[in-house]
Design a protein around this motif. Structure first.
Motif, short mmCIF file in Angstrom:
data_model
loop_
_atom_site.label_atom_id
_atom_site.label_comp_id
_atom_site.label_asym_id
_atom_site.label_seq_id
_atom_site.Cartn_x
_atom_site.Cartn_y
_atom_site.Cartn_z
N SER A 37 28.21 38.88 39.55
CA SER A 37 29.57 38.36 39.58
C SER A 37 29.70 37.00 38.89
O SER A 37 30.78 36.66 38.38
CB SER A 37 30.06 38.24 41.03
OG SER A 37 30.11 39.50 41.65
N VAL A 41 33.21 34.40 37.14
CA VAL A 41 33.81 33.53 38.15
C VAL A 41 34.11 32.16 37.56
O VAL A 41 33.33 31.62 36.77
CB VAL A 41 32.87 33.40 39.37
CG1 VAL A 41 33.37 32.34 40.34
CG2 VAL A 41 32.77 34.75 40.09
N PHE A 52 37.99 35.31 40.24
CA PHE A 52 37.24 36.36 39.55
C PHE A 52 38.10 36.89 38.42
O PHE A 52 39.21 37.38 38.64
CB PHE A 52 36.91 37.48 40.54
CG PHE A 52 36.25 38.69 39.92
CD1 PHE A 52 34.96 38.63 39.45
CD2 PHE A 52 36.93 39.90 39.84
CE1 PHE A 52 34.34 39.74 38.89
CE2 PHE A 52 36.34 41.02 39.30
CZ PHE A 52 35.03 40.94 38.83
N SER A 54 37.80 39.67 35.75
CA SER A 54 36.93 40.82 35.55
C SER A 54 36.63 41.09 34.09
O SER A 54 37.35 40.63 33.19
CB SER A 54 37.59 42.07 36.15
OG SER A 54 38.59 42.58 35.27
N PHE A 70 32.07 41.03 43.79
CA PHE A 70 32.58 39.67 43.85
C PHE A 70 32.85 39.26 45.29
O PHE A 70 32.43 38.18 45.73
CB PHE A 70 33.85 39.55 43.01
CG PHE A 70 34.65 38.30 43.29
CD1 PHE A 70 34.15 37.05 42.96
CD2 PHE A 70 35.90 38.38 43.90
CE1 PHE A 70 34.88 35.90 43.22
CE2 PHE A 70 36.64 37.24 44.16
CZ PHE A 70 36.12 35.99 43.82
#
Length: 360
Positions: A37, A41, A52, A54, A70
């Motif tokens: 993740s 971030v 987050f 993506s 996440f």
């Protein structure tokens, strides 16, 4: 071609006892260290937030997996730091002072430009990006889907409490956002030239420092070949975020594949419909985008589903969206779930609800 999409999800870190925002530095660094993740971030406007952004998705399953990773990383960081992840449009309580803004020249400039508005700008949102072929098609899609924004807002309302009290609204975040220089449903545009010219004239007016501070609920991205839906509160559970993203993608595909005359809804009615949806959510009636009349929320959502079903079938999302949408209508939106938890067990009920949902 399978239309791509992406999800931006903002999470606020709150104190376990009070559910008021707290500094999120430790959690941010913990999530950034996560190998899966971490690369996606970043910091958000408030120091209490983690965002987050993506990668580009083509399937709902990939989006579900990405959000789950996440949220699990955030939950791990929270456990180490003794705080909670609050997946809602606004925190249950607020700090008794101006919230700490993430240090950056841009964010500090925004704070100066908006003055005391910043004191209440403690909000978290879900943004959905859907790929479009070019800006001309993007503007055409915006014109086609903008009448559905109040319905989307009703589906995504998740901020009923503010400063420890029930606001009477499903999405108080939307009301707070109405203080922004530009906000709400965008106007209709004649084409990309009209869109770009009108956007450029807004920069420098009020607190609009750049195109990114034009806070319409729907806009073209200035950095990606996408149309960006910005109408939703941050969602309590990740499946809700994925459901809303799927609906947005299907709306865009419908507009791209089935050109039809733009729904003629006057701007004052569209703005009033959004305010109405922010207050009532799915609990009563909504303005029907086609008839302009107030009709049951269930009937308006059914009309939305009817319109996008061919696109959902084309995308292979029909069964999943129908199942999850029925779950949402049965269990309630995040706002409804928050109210039920608070009515049953007060702040402890909300604490348990957000703890359960944090890693969902």
């Amino acid at each position: 071609m399978l239309t791509t999409f992406g999800i931006e999800e903002e999470t606020m870190l709150v104190d376990r006892a009070s559910l008021a925002p707290v500094d999120g530095d430790a959690v941010f660094h913990a999530v950034r260290a996560d190998p899966l993740s971490g690369p996606f971030v970043s910091r958000e406007y408030l120091a209490s937030q983690v965002e987050f952004s993506s990668p580009v998705y083509t399937s709902l399953q990939d989006a579900s997996d990405g959000l789950a990773r996440f949220r699990a990383a955030v939950a791990g960081g929270c456990s180490e730091s003794g705080v909670l992840a609050w997946n809602g449009g606004v925190p249950f309580r607020t700090v008794g002072r101006r919230p700490r803004v993430t240090r950056s020249p841009r964010y500090e400039g925004i704070s100066r430009g908006f003055g005391a508005v910043v004191d209440d700008h403690q909000i978290s949102a879900l943004h959905v990006h859907v790929g479009v072929p070019n800006r001309a098609e993007g503007v055409r899609v915006m014109n086609a889907v903008r009448p559905w924004l109040p319905v989307l807002l009703a589906l995504g309302g998740n901020s009923p409490f503010w400063r420890g009290s029930d606001t009477g609204f499903a999405s108080w975040r939307s009301i707070l956002m109405s203080r922004w220089t530009t906000n709400g449903c965008p106007p209709s545009f004649d084409g990309p030239g009209d869109y770009d010219a009108r956007l450029a004239r807004l920069v420098g007016v009020g607190g609009t420092a750049d195109a990114a501070t034009v806070a319409w609920n729907l806009r073209l991205s200035e950095t990606h070949p996408t149309i960006e839906f910005r109408v939703f509160d941050a969602q309590l559970e990740s499946w809700q975020s994925v459901l809303l993203a799927a609906i947005c993608r299907a709306l865009v595909v419908t507009a791209l594949d089935e050109p039809r005359p733009e729904i003629a809804i006057h701007p004052e009615l569209l703005d009033a419909a959004a305010w109405h949806a922010a207050r009532d959510g799915l609990s009563a009636r909504l303005v029907h985008p086609v008839t302009g009349s107030l009709e049951s929320a269930a009937d308006v959502v059914a009309e939305l589903l009817r319109r996008i079903t061919p696109a959902l079938q084309h995308l292979g999302d029909a069964a999943s969206v129908d199942d999850r949408l029925q779950q949402l209508l049965r269990e309630g939106t995040g706002a409804m779930m928050q109210r039920a938890a608070h009515a049953k067990a007060g702040i402890e009920g909300l604490r348990a609800l957000t703890s359960t949902a944090a890693g969902s």
